[in-house]
Design an enzyme around this catalytic site. Structure first.
Site, short mmCIF file in Angstrom:
data_model
loop_
_atom_site.label_atom_id
_atom_site.label_comp_id
_atom_site.label_asym_id
_atom_site.label_seq_id
_atom_site.Cartn_x
_atom_site.Cartn_y
_atom_site.Cartn_z
N ASN A 219 28.28 15.51 0.66
CA ASN A 219 27.40 14.36 0.44
C ASN A 219 25.95 14.83 0.42
OD1 ASN A 219 26.29 14.18 3.23
ND2 ASN A 219 28.45 13.83 3.71
N ASP A 287 34.15 11.17 5.50
CA ASP A 287 35.20 10.30 6.03
C ASP A 287 36.58 10.83 5.70
OD1 ASP A 287 33.59 8.32 7.23
OD2 ASP A 287 33.08 7.55 5.24
N LYS A 297 42.21 29.02 -6.34
CA LYS A 297 41.44 28.11 -7.19
C LYS A 297 42.40 27.31 -8.09
CE LYS A 297 37.88 27.91 -10.68
NZ LYS A 297 37.14 28.62 -11.70
N PRO A 315 38.81 13.14 11.49
CA PRO A 315 38.61 12.57 12.83
C PRO A 315 37.24 11.89 12.89
CG PRO A 315 38.40 14.97 12.88
CD PRO A 315 38.91 14.60 11.52
N ASP A 316 37.16 10.77 13.58
CA ASP A 316 35.86 10.12 13.79
C ASP A 316 35.28 10.68 15.09
OD1 ASP A 316 33.74 8.36 14.51
OD2 ASP A 316 34.51 6.94 13.03
N PHE A 334 24.58 6.93 14.15
CA PHE A 334 23.72 6.59 13.03
C PHE A 334 24.52 5.79 12.01
CE2 PHE A 334 19.39 8.44 12.52
CZ PHE A 334 19.22 8.78 13.85
N LYS A 348 29.27 -1.74 13.52
CA LYS A 348 29.60 -0.36 13.89
C LYS A 348 29.43 -0.13 15.39
CE LYS A 348 28.87 2.14 10.45
NZ LYS A 348 28.28 2.89 9.37
N LYS A 352 32.63 1.47 17.07
CA LYS A 352 32.63 2.87 17.53
C LYS A 352 32.54 2.97 19.05
CE LYS A 352 31.68 4.86 13.31
NZ LYS A 352 32.10 6.12 12.70
#
Ligand code: C5P
Length: 406
Positions: A219, A287, A297, A315-316, A334, A348, A352
């Site tokens: 990301n 995620d 490859k 895993p969170d 965050f 959240k 969480k």
């Protein structure tokens, strides 16, 4: 908590730069003391330093080759000066003469010592020793202030009778005291501030989730906000462990950095870094990861066949930390959102199990950019900071954390 020097120093690597002053003889004793603590010492002797102590003495005490010149071709091949400046955990300049500190302050690199100091990305400590008038001179005071504001830890000299016969501040602290300062530095407890004595665990940056040996899912996180928070926390005196995903950023002074690539590695590194008093999970953890990482490859065969990309959930790290028996007393998550930022952050917070969720809007330019606008969402409400640099946002957040522990 008493300071256990040996624990702090065992296995650490110190690059010791010895400047040209009569106090250089005390650097020999310092080498011996550092070795006794189980740390490695590599010495760099300046031309001036070589007038006071010999490379032979330092090599014998450190049990390592001593480096003296920038123009040693053999060493440039075997060990470039860049590598020498990067392989230490801490660079200690002892004694740091007025001249050496002046050259450090302006970034002159005209010998091996100053070149290493300019090339390094590692924390630097300077231990000044000079005549009292030289120490008190406006130029030296200016240089010390410049060095301190750019992250160098400059110790205060001792006061007393000096080798030159004058009395006042300027003496090199006793080697035992320098050793204690080094141990404190390596423990991240060298700065006295509102968070001294606290261990803060921070995650930052993106994660890379491999698809095959050459491709990965990533990301746009640059890690800048997390690194700025780590820097601000260290400046506030905390011992900081920064678990960083793949980013191209220098390690902030006095921060212990652990580089990871994937969410699972990040999770393991967070686990290994506990216990902590405060956790700030800034990382943009992927995620999902590829369900089956290919060993080779994945080839395009020309048939137009598109390989399926099956994903599984990562895993969170934040949620697991909140549920864990070793949950830090203050856990901050965050929330980077592109829409309904505050509503998502409030949801959240409960989902969480964090104490605070710091929300930011990434719809426009925050990810990878220099500016952020943070909102601290907690059970007691929402506090919004306006748009500011990521460094200023980090300072504001660290101030709020310090308020909690005040
Ligand atoms: O669920 P979401 O990704 O929006 O949550 C963001 C927060 O959760 C951030 O603090 C992030 O560091 C953390 N997180 C995590 N592990 C994950 C996903 C997110 O620690 N797998």
């Amino acid at each position: 908590m008493p300071l256990h020097k040996r624990d702090a120093m065992n296995g650490k690597r110190i690059l010791l730069i010895i400047g040209g002053g009569i106090a250089a003889y005390k650097a020999c004793e310092l080498v011996r003391l550092i070795r006794k603590q189980g740390a490695e010492v590599t010495c760099v002797l300046t031309d001036g330093g070589a007038h006071f102590v010999t490379a032979m003495t330092l090599a014998a005490l450190s049990e390592n080759p001593v480096h003296t010149t920038l123009w040693d071709l053999k060493n440039e091949v075997e060990m470039g000066h860049i590598q020498l400046s990067r392989q230490a955990d801490l660079i200690v300049v002892c004694p740091a003469t007025a001249d050496l500190m002046a050259r450090m302050a302006v970034g002159i690199a005209d010998d091996l010592a100053t070149t290493l100091l300019l090339a390094t990305d590692k924390p630097v400590m300077a231990v000044p020793a000079m005549n009292v008038r030289m120490w008190q001179h406006a130029a030296t005071m200016r240089n010390v202030a410049t060095l301190r504001s750019s992250g160098v830890t400059v110790l205060d000299p001792d006061e007393g009778m000096m080798a030159c016969g004058e009395y006042g501040p300027g003496r090199l602290p006793e080697p035992e005291e320098v050793l204690a300062a080094i141990a404190r530095h390596l423990e991240g407890r060298h700065v006295k501030g509102p968070l001294t004595g606290k261990h803060i665990l921070i995650t930052a940056g993106p994660t890379h989730e491999p698809i095959d040996p050459v491709r990965y899912i990533a990301n746009r996180s640059s890690g800048k906000q997390g690194f700025a928070i780590a820097a601000a926390a260290a400046q506030a005196g905390a011992k900081v462990t920064l678990v960083a995903g793949p980013v191209n950023l220098p390690t902030p002074p006095s921060v212990t950095r652990i580089d990871v690539e994937t969410a699972r590695q990040m999770s393991a590194a967070v686990d290994a870094a506990l216990p902590a008093d405060i956790a700030i999970m800034v990382a943009a953890v992927a995620d999902w990861r590829s369900a089956g990482e290919a060993n080779q490859k994945i080839k395009k065969d020309g048939s137009g066949h598109v390989p399926p990309l099956e994903l599984v959930e990562n895993p969170d790290i934040l949620a697991s930390l909140c549920k864990s028996a070793r949950r830090p007393p203050l856990v901050i998550g965050f929330a980077a959102e592109t829409n309904d930022v505050l509503a998502h952050a409030e949801a959240k917070l409960a989902r969480k199990g964090a104490d605070w969720i710091v929300a930011n809007d990434v719809a426009t330019h925050t990810m990878g950019g220099e500016i952020n606008a943070l909102h601290i969402v907690s059970a007691s409400g929402i506090e919004s900071f306006g748009e500011m640099s990521k460094e200023a946002a980090a300072a504001a957040l660290v101030q709020r954390i310090a308020d909690v522990f005040a």
